[in-house]
Structures are given as structure tokens and as C-alpha cells.
Design a protein around this motif. Sequence first.
Motif, PDB file in Angstrom:
ATOM      1  N   SER A  83      53.029  48.966  62.244  1.00  0.00           N
ATOM      2  CA  SER A  83      52.022  49.675  63.033  1.00  0.00           C
ATOM      3  C   SER A  83      51.879  49.095  64.432  1.00  0.00           C
ATOM      4  N   GLN A 117      50.591  51.796  67.202  1.00  0.00           N
ATOM      5  CA  GLN A 117      49.868  52.670  66.287  1.00  0.00           C
ATOM      6  C   GLN A 117      48.816  51.926  65.477  1.00  0.00           C
ATOM      7  N   SER A 118      48.387  50.795  65.979  1.00  0.00           N
ATOM      8  CA  SER A 118      47.387  49.984  65.290  1.00  0.00           C
ATOM      9  C   SER A 118      46.255  49.625  66.233  1.00  0.00           C
ATOM     10  N   THR A 135      45.064  53.175  60.127  1.00  0.00           N
ATOM     11  CA  THR A 135      45.435  51.956  60.860  1.00  0.00           C
ATOM     12  C   THR A 135      45.350  52.146  62.368  1.00  0.00           C
TER      13      THR A 135
END
Length: 467
Positions: free
Chosen positions: A257, A262-263, A382
Motif C-alpha cells: 500500500s 495508497q496508504s 487502507t
Amino acid sequence: MVSKKLALDVINIALSTGGDYAELYVEKTNTEVIHIDLGKVESSARNVYLGAGLRIFKGLNSLYGYTSDLSKKGLFSLAKNLSAGFSDKQQLVVKNFRKEKTPKICPIENPVIDVDDNEKVSFLKKIDHATHIDPRIVRSHTHLTTTRKTIEIYKAEEESGSHIETIEDVARIVTTATAKEEEKIESGSVNFGASASWDTFIKKINPQEFGEKAAKKALSLFNAKECPSGKFPVVIGNGWGGVLFHEACGHSLEASSTAKGQSVFSNCIGKQIASPLVSAFDDGSLHNYWGSTNMDSEGVKTKKNALIKNGICVGYLIDKLNGRRLNMAPTGSCRREDYSSTPTSRMNNTYIAPGKDNPEDIIRDTKLGLYVVDFGGGSVDTMTGEFNFAATEAYIIRDGKVAEPVKGCILIGTGKEVLMNIDHVGNDLAFGCGMCGASSGYVPVTVGQPTIRVKEITVGGRGGELK
């Protein structure tokens, strides 16, 4: 399972179209499941699975395929079809494989899967029988699942590749008791899992206490009222309470992630993401734990990885491909369910380190709030860190004392919010085990923490205002 000569040919075919890294993962999995229902053997089954997965990297591009055909024809076909995804000239030719020594993190002298079935059934029946402490217990179910994986990995990103082998044995016992009172039906479960010998299971599990605990969880829910709702302090018990950190924060610290932005914790190394009281680790090398492995799915030795130190983010869980994206070395954290799953960064044994507070003092310091002992299912994003989790065992705290049980409790918030709002960390670190599902399938994981307090969190329930 696959000869070095055959593996060498397969790797070179895989690299023939310009790949700069290739990896052949070969796996034989033996499983056994024994079910005891109401004191009788309901079923017993053994299965064997065999197959191989092949990965090719070219820069930050990755190709993955798998097959259950380990013949020369089957593996050559896999390599040729997969390598067709790239179209450059061969840059790397592998000439040999050097043998790597297998780490011994989970040495097992008497694996559960090799123990006589009669001995295992006798032990499971004792547990199952112990659940019947009250006539309201109408059903009991106990099962033992054992898995042995024989793994060999051939990998190359230079002329001299490497070859490593290992055997992973894990086993887990789960007991569920179901109770009925008039029209109400409740259930309670307990479990224990480890990458350890049968002797460890016998020492760690007292059959009478194990079965009774499941029954008491179910029976306690008959007296539980609906959980109140609102924002107030929540004390989270040690051991399985760590699943909240695992889900709400741990997944957001995996490179699968963070490397792609993407976190919620992307680009957070060196930044404060938690209370200064919080330090957290993931350690796949804990001796014989449920989530421990001798090496990860890329053949990298597992180790203790610091994630948070005194509230500061100090590391991620990194696999090889995402390590390229982050320009960071792998941490021995690449995992997969089996050969058919594309491996990526995953947790092993993730926990919040113990603090200095006595658990009793944490409760005593909470005038009005909630004490959560056990969790069920939930969901996490997430990207944002938003989560909701159902508590399966919870109690109201009144005037510093644990009071009446409640049910229907949902904790709602974000991983960042929870981490920053932790204002007490106990000295009673404990662990619990479960199965974690993500993009690379389901893998055994251990979660852990001491008793902690979140000074304020949103609680959902149908019991009105907390009074």
C-alpha cells in the motif's frame, strides 16, 4: 520436487525476453482437518497439493503465473507463456544456483501432523466435553487443522542464482460453544495456534479450561444489554485486542500500500503517527509462533521489524518488488497463501510493545467508558485508514470498575486517530492468533498488545447514551 537442472532451464526461459529477476517457487502442501461435533468425530480428511509459481520482474513491472504440472513440459510452457509479457532481448543468463542455508526459526521435533490420529482425537474430545458446563450449551464444535508446507525457491538477478528449501508446520485448535435460552442463541469461541510440536499444544492447552472458556463466553451474552453509542474512552484488552492495530494500522504499513501512495501512512517514515507511548513491531522470527516462518515467500530470512518507535514511523513491511519502488531493502515480509497466489508484503506477528502501566490502574483511571476484550469481524480502508470493528465481548466501565456486559458494540474510527489517542499502555503484553486475508490469500498471523486505553473513540450501539 524440481531438479536444479530443470529449474535453471525454466529460469533462463523466463529471463529470455529481458527480465532482470526471476523466481521459481515450488510447494507441496499436506493438510489434515479433524472435526469433533458434540463429542463425536464428524469428519477427518487429509489432502495434498503440489504446484509452482513463477515471477519475472523487469524494472517495476511484474509478471506472475502458476501451474500444478511440475513436469518439464508443464514448467517450460509456464515460463514461455509468462515471458511473452516482455519483448526485449535477454539481458541476464543464469549459470548456476548456490545453495543457501535454511534458517531454523521454527524447529519442530514432533510435528502435530505426524501424531497418531487417535491421540489427537482423544485430546479434542476432552476439550469438546469441557464446554458442557451448563444445560443451556446445546452444541459444541472443536476442530484441529494442521498444515505442512515443503517449499523450495530458485531465484536469480545475477549470473549466480540461489536455491533455498524449508519445511513449515503449523497447527490450530478452535472450539466453539453454542448456547440457547428460550429463543436466544449465543456462541463463544477460543483458539490456539502455533508453528510448534504436539508437545507444545499439550502444555499450552488445558482441555478443561479451554472448553469452559468458550462456553462462558457464550453464556455471558445472555445477560448482556445493548451497547450504548457515542464518543467515550475505550480500554482494549491484551492479546486478541491487537487485531484492531493489525487491521486498522498494520495493513496501512505494508509496502503493497505505502509504495503506491495508497496508504494513509505513505511517505511517513520519520513522522509522528502515534502517541509517544506507542512502539510497534512485526516479528516473523518469534520462536515457533503461529505467524512465524523460517523464511518468507522470497526466501528471505524473517526478522524483527520496527514499525513505530515512541510514536514515530520508522519502517514498513517490504517485499522485493515494492522495495524497488521505495528504494528500500526487503524485510522478510513477503507472504502468500500458496503457489497460486501472487506474493506481496504481509504481516507475520504484529504487536504493540508493552508500556509501564498496570492494567488494573488503566481500568481504575477510567470513570466511565467501555472495556473491550474480544473482537469479531470488521472492515478497513487502507487508503483512508477508516475502519469499523465489532466487539464480541465488551463491558461497561463504571467508577473505575468493570461492570455489566454489553453486546452489539461497533468501534468506528481511523487508524491514525486510534494511534494518536492512546493515552495508556499496559505492561501485560499477550498474543492471539488468526487468519489474515488480503491480495495474496489467507496466511496465519499473530496479533498482540498489552492492555491499552484510547481516550476517545466513536462507539456504535443500540443502547442509547452511555450513563
